[in-house]
Design a protein around this motif. Structure first.
Motif, PDB file in Angstrom:
ATOM      1  N   PRO A 126     -20.480 -36.140 -18.164  1.00 32.30           N
ATOM      2  CA  PRO A 126     -21.917 -35.556 -17.293  1.00 32.30           C
ATOM      3  C   PRO A 126     -21.315 -33.539 -17.076  1.00 32.30           C
ATOM      4  CG  PRO A 126     -20.395 -37.054 -15.986  1.00 32.30           C
ATOM      5  CD  PRO A 126     -20.250 -37.278 -17.521  1.00 32.30           C
ATOM      6  N   SER A 127     -23.062 -32.948 -17.584  1.00 34.30           N
ATOM      7  CA  SER A 127     -22.274 -31.755 -17.410  1.00 34.30           C
ATOM      8  C   SER A 127     -21.980 -31.553 -16.062  1.00 34.30           C
ATOM      9  CB  SER A 127     -24.130 -30.985 -17.888  1.00 34.30           C
ATOM     10  OG  SER A 127     -25.291 -31.218 -17.309  1.00 34.30           O
ATOM     11  N   VAL A 128     -22.392 -32.221 -15.715  1.00 35.40           N
ATOM     12  CA  VAL A 128     -21.689 -31.791 -13.607  1.00 35.40           C
ATOM     13  C   VAL A 128     -20.871 -32.564 -13.721  1.00 35.40           C
ATOM     14  CG1 VAL A 128     -22.911 -31.659 -11.039  1.00 35.40           C
ATOM     15  CG2 VAL A 128     -24.390 -30.439 -13.243  1.00 35.40           C
ATOM     16  N   ALA A 129     -19.676 -31.831 -13.260  1.00 40.78           N
ATOM     17  CA  ALA A 129     -18.829 -33.228 -12.735  1.00 40.78           C
ATOM     18  C   ALA A 129     -17.449 -32.343 -12.179  1.00 40.78           C
ATOM     19  CB  ALA A 129     -17.844 -33.853 -14.310  1.00 40.78           C
ATOM     20  N   TYR A 130     -17.151 -32.651 -10.850  1.00 36.72           N
ATOM     21  CA  TYR A 130     -15.775 -32.471 -10.346  1.00 36.72           C
ATOM     22  C   TYR A 130     -14.575 -33.008 -11.039  1.00 36.72           C
ATOM     23  CZ  TYR A 130     -19.444 -31.072  -7.638  1.00 36.72           C
ATOM     24  OH  TYR A 130     -20.901 -30.984  -6.489  1.00 36.72           O
ATOM     25  N   LEU A 131     -13.769 -32.078 -10.605  1.00 40.11           N
ATOM     26  CA  LEU A 131     -12.406 -32.083 -11.726  1.00 40.11           C
ATOM     27  C   LEU A 131     -11.376 -32.372 -10.109  1.00 40.11           C
ATOM     28  CD1 LEU A 131      -9.609 -32.676 -13.356  1.00 40.11           C
ATOM     29  CD2 LEU A 131      -9.831 -29.615 -13.008  1.00 40.11           C
ATOM     30  N   GLY A 132     -10.776 -33.783 -10.446  1.00 40.73           N
ATOM     31  CA  GLY A 132      -9.789 -34.366  -9.074  1.00 40.73           C
ATOM     32  C   GLY A 132      -8.551 -35.507  -9.677  1.00 40.73           C
ATOM     33  N   PHE A 133      -7.784 -35.956  -8.344  1.00 39.05           N
ATOM     34  CA  PHE A 133      -7.387 -36.531  -8.786  1.00 39.05           C
ATOM     35  C   PHE A 133      -6.978 -37.847  -8.001  1.00 39.05           C
ATOM     36  CE2 PHE A 133      -5.956 -32.574 -10.638  1.00 39.05           C
ATOM     37  CZ  PHE A 133      -5.887 -33.413 -11.959  1.00 39.05           C
ATOM     38  N   SER A 134      -6.205 -38.473  -7.487  1.00 37.29           N
ATOM     39  CA  SER A 134      -6.474 -40.021  -6.686  1.00 37.29           C
ATOM     40  C   SER A 134      -4.800 -40.662  -7.166  1.00 37.29           C
ATOM     41  CB  SER A 134      -7.500 -40.136  -6.063  1.00 37.29           C
ATOM     42  OG  SER A 134      -7.962 -41.164  -6.994  1.00 37.29           O
ATOM     43  N   ALA A 135      -4.736 -41.344  -6.091  1.00 36.79           N
ATOM     44  CA  ALA A 135      -3.805 -42.677  -6.146  1.00 36.79           C
ATOM     45  C   ALA A 135      -3.916 -43.274  -5.350  1.00 36.79           C
ATOM     46  CB  ALA A 135      -2.666 -41.343  -6.124  1.00 36.79           C
ATOM     47  N   GLU A 136      -2.741 -44.708  -5.524  1.00 35.78           N
ATOM     48  CA  GLU A 136      -3.169 -45.337  -4.290  1.00 35.78           C
ATOM     49  C   GLU A 136      -2.264 -46.226  -4.240  1.00 35.78           C
ATOM     50  OE1 GLU A 136      -6.657 -48.707  -3.574  1.00 35.78           O
ATOM     51  OE2 GLU A 136      -6.137 -49.111  -5.703  1.00 35.78           O
ATOM     52  N   THR A 137      -1.799 -47.573  -3.526  1.00 34.47           N
ATOM     53  CA  THR A 137      -0.451 -48.418  -2.967  1.00 34.47           C
ATOM     54  C   THR A 137      -1.241 -49.051  -2.457  1.00 34.47           C
ATOM     55  OG1 THR A 137      -0.156 -46.734  -1.305  1.00 34.47           O
ATOM     56  CG2 THR A 137       0.841 -46.158  -2.624  1.00 34.47           C
ATOM     57  N   GLY A 138      -0.597 -49.960  -2.600  1.00 30.53           N
ATOM     58  CA  GLY A 138      -0.854 -51.774  -1.749  1.00 30.53           C
ATOM     59  C   GLY A 138       0.316 -51.932  -1.041  1.00 30.53           C
ATOM     60  N   GLU A 139       0.605 -53.005  -1.606  1.00 30.99           N
ATOM     61  CA  GLU A 139       1.805 -53.661  -0.838  1.00 30.99           C
ATOM     62  C   GLU A 139       2.721 -52.533  -1.677  1.00 30.99           C
ATOM     63  OE1 GLU A 139       2.474 -58.094  -1.410  1.00 30.99           O
ATOM     64  OE2 GLU A 139       0.116 -58.361  -1.584  1.00 30.99           O
ATOM     65  N   LEU A 140       2.288 -52.496  -2.672  1.00 31.24           N
ATOM     66  CA  LEU A 140       4.211 -51.857  -3.633  1.00 31.24           C
ATOM     67  C   LEU A 140       3.403 -50.065  -3.164  1.00 31.24           C
ATOM     68  CD1 LEU A 140       4.343 -54.131  -6.816  1.00 31.24           C
ATOM     69  CD2 LEU A 140       5.794 -54.284  -5.069  1.00 31.24           C
ATOM     70  N   SER A 141       4.703 -49.723  -3.710  1.00 30.11           N
ATOM     71  CA  SER A 141       4.502 -48.068  -3.856  1.00 30.11           C
ATOM     72  C   SER A 141       5.456 -47.219  -4.617  1.00 30.11           C
ATOM     73  CB  SER A 141       4.203 -47.333  -2.062  1.00 30.11           C
ATOM     74  OG  SER A 141       6.110 -47.209  -1.377  1.00 30.11           O
ATOM     75  N   ASP A 142       4.379 -46.126  -4.649  1.00 32.60           N
ATOM     76  CA  ASP A 142       5.396 -45.178  -5.068  1.00 32.60           C
ATOM     77  C   ASP A 142       5.280 -43.361  -4.610  1.00 32.60           C
ATOM     78  OD1 ASP A 142       6.837 -45.037  -7.685  1.00 32.60           O
ATOM     79  OD2 ASP A 142       5.728 -46.021  -8.481  1.00 32.60           O
ATOM     80  N   ASN A 143       5.659 -42.669  -4.497  1.00 32.37           N
ATOM     81  CA  ASN A 143       5.577 -41.161  -4.711  1.00 32.37           C
ATOM     82  C   ASN A 143       4.281 -40.720  -5.518  1.00 32.37           C
ATOM     83  OD1 ASN A 143       6.540 -40.482  -2.036  1.00 32.37           O
ATOM     84  ND2 ASN A 143       8.658 -40.525  -3.364  1.00 32.37           N
ATOM     85  N   HIS A 144       2.993 -40.217  -5.590  1.00 33.63           N
ATOM     86  CA  HIS A 144       2.546 -39.580  -6.349  1.00 33.63           C
ATOM     87  C   HIS A 144       1.815 -38.239  -6.158  1.00 33.63           C
ATOM     88  CE1 HIS A 144       1.135 -44.194  -6.487  1.00 33.63           C
ATOM     89  NE2 HIS A 144       1.403 -44.331  -8.054  1.00 33.63           N
ATOM     90  N   ASP A 145       1.977 -37.613  -6.694  1.00 31.16           N
ATOM     91  CA  ASP A 145       2.275 -35.883  -6.484  1.00 31.16           C
ATOM     92  C   ASP A 145       1.342 -34.959  -7.758  1.00 31.16           C
ATOM     93  OD1 ASP A 145       3.900 -36.219  -4.566  1.00 31.16           O
ATOM     94  OD2 ASP A 145       5.849 -35.760  -5.342  1.00 31.16           O
TER      95      ASP A 145
END
Ligand SMILES: *[C@@H]1O[C@H](CO)[C@@H](O)[C@H](O)[C@H]1NC(C)=O
Length: 317
Positions: free
Chosen positions: A225-244
């Motif tokens: 789409p011509s109007v789009a925002y740049l982003g980053f996201s992450a999620e953990t559930g029962e299992l996890s990690d550092n997402h940097d």
């Protein structure tokens, strides 16, 4: 006055050099986009970021990273640009880090170019039924027989389609690649995402060795789409990690007028991206001299202006 004058001289000189350096070896000029780039210390003096918004569990350590999730269960975080990325053709180089202390880990992170921004949700911490591009760095396999994880894949959301979580997005996938070793890697891990509007989208990864880009995928006929925002996201559930996120460098790409065409250089991606700062043999020097000339004229003009200013400052009797 003198300081300001010197500063503008330096700025002019720096911009001459920057333009010279911006031309790469594939015939495209690249212009750094401050609005969609992010580096340490990430925040301004008022603990805000002029160009980025962040939320949910995201934590920023000014000297190190933007941490989307910590290595703890049930975390989710995001960071999004405040203004849409409107460049037609662009290149985004993001350095990130996925690491943790556990043998079982998850769930992963995503890069976004969507109409939605800063909306927490079920798809790696961002909203489902998004409109635009999602690139997923999926570290936890739910159910995709025969596929090695971590798996990197692209999905184009139309605003209605749901991400199919129980099959790790198999039915939504445009293309993808496995990247064993991208988690807890020994070298800085990076993704290079290149987009030519309505033409193609290419992803290359660095995780095996420094300065070694491994092609991941290239998809034709992609329309973000011509109007789009740049982003980053992450999620953990029962299992996890550092997402940097460590840094984001976004460049606008365009073909200089009268510049060379792409033909014959089209294969230049993935493994051979070195020398980006090298100068282009054709065209580059002419521009450089024009810039130097402008610079000299600016210095001369400023000096005359300054002299006149000083003359006016003298007390009159
Ligand atoms: C994508 O399109 C651009 C512009 O036409 C071209 O220069 C580039 O080589 C293409 N990349 C791939 C991987 O096909």
């Amino acid at each position: 006055m003198v300081a300001a004058f010197l500063r503008s001289c330096l700025w002019l000189l720096a911009s001459s050099i920057a333009v010279l350096a911006a031309e790469a070896d594939d015939g495209h000029k690249r212009i750094h986009l401050r609005t969609h780039s992010l580096t340490s210390p990430y925040l301004d003096s008022d603990m805000q970021s002029r160009w980025w918004d962040f939320g949910a569990d995201t934590v920023i350590r000014a000297d190190q990273y933007v941490r989307l999730t910590a290595d703890r269960p049930s975390q989710a975080g995001w960071i999004f640009s405040r203004v849409p990325l409107t460049a037609t053709n662009w290149e985004i180089e993001v350095e990130f880090s996925i690491k943790g202390a556990h043998n079982l880990y998850g769930d992963g992170m995503a890069m976004w170019l969507t109409k939605q921004r800063g909306m927490s949700g079920q798809v790696f911490g961002h909203t489902d039924k998004f409109e635009g591009l999602g690139i997923f760095f999926d570290t936890y396999k739910n159910n995709r027989p025969g596929v090695t994880f971590p798996y990197i894949m692209a999905m184009m959301g139309d605003g209605q389609t749901e991400y199919e979580k129980h099959t790790d997005g198999k039915s939504n996938e445009l293309d993808g690649c496995s990247a064993r070793g991208i988690r807890n890697a020994h070298v800085p891990t990076k993704a290079l995402v290149t987009y030519f509007a309505d033409k193609n989208l290419t992803v290359a990864l660095q995780y095996k060795n420094e300065d070694e880009w491994t092609p991941c995928f290239s998809i034709a006929n992609v329309k973000i789409p011509s109007v789009a925002y740049l982003g980053f996201s992450a999620e953990t559930g029962e299992l996890s990690d550092n997402h940097d996120i460590i840094s984001v460098e976004t460049r606008n790409m365009y073909q200089p007028a009268g510049g060379s065409t792409d033909s014959g250089r089209g294969g230049n991606r993935g493994g051979s991206r070195r020398g980006r700062n090298g100068r282009n043999e054709g065209g580059g020097w002419g521009w450089f001299f024009v810039k130097v000339l402008l610079f000299v004229m600016a210095v001369g003009g400023s000096y005359v202006g300054y002299t006149m200013y000083r003359a006016n400052q003298r007390p009159r009797y």
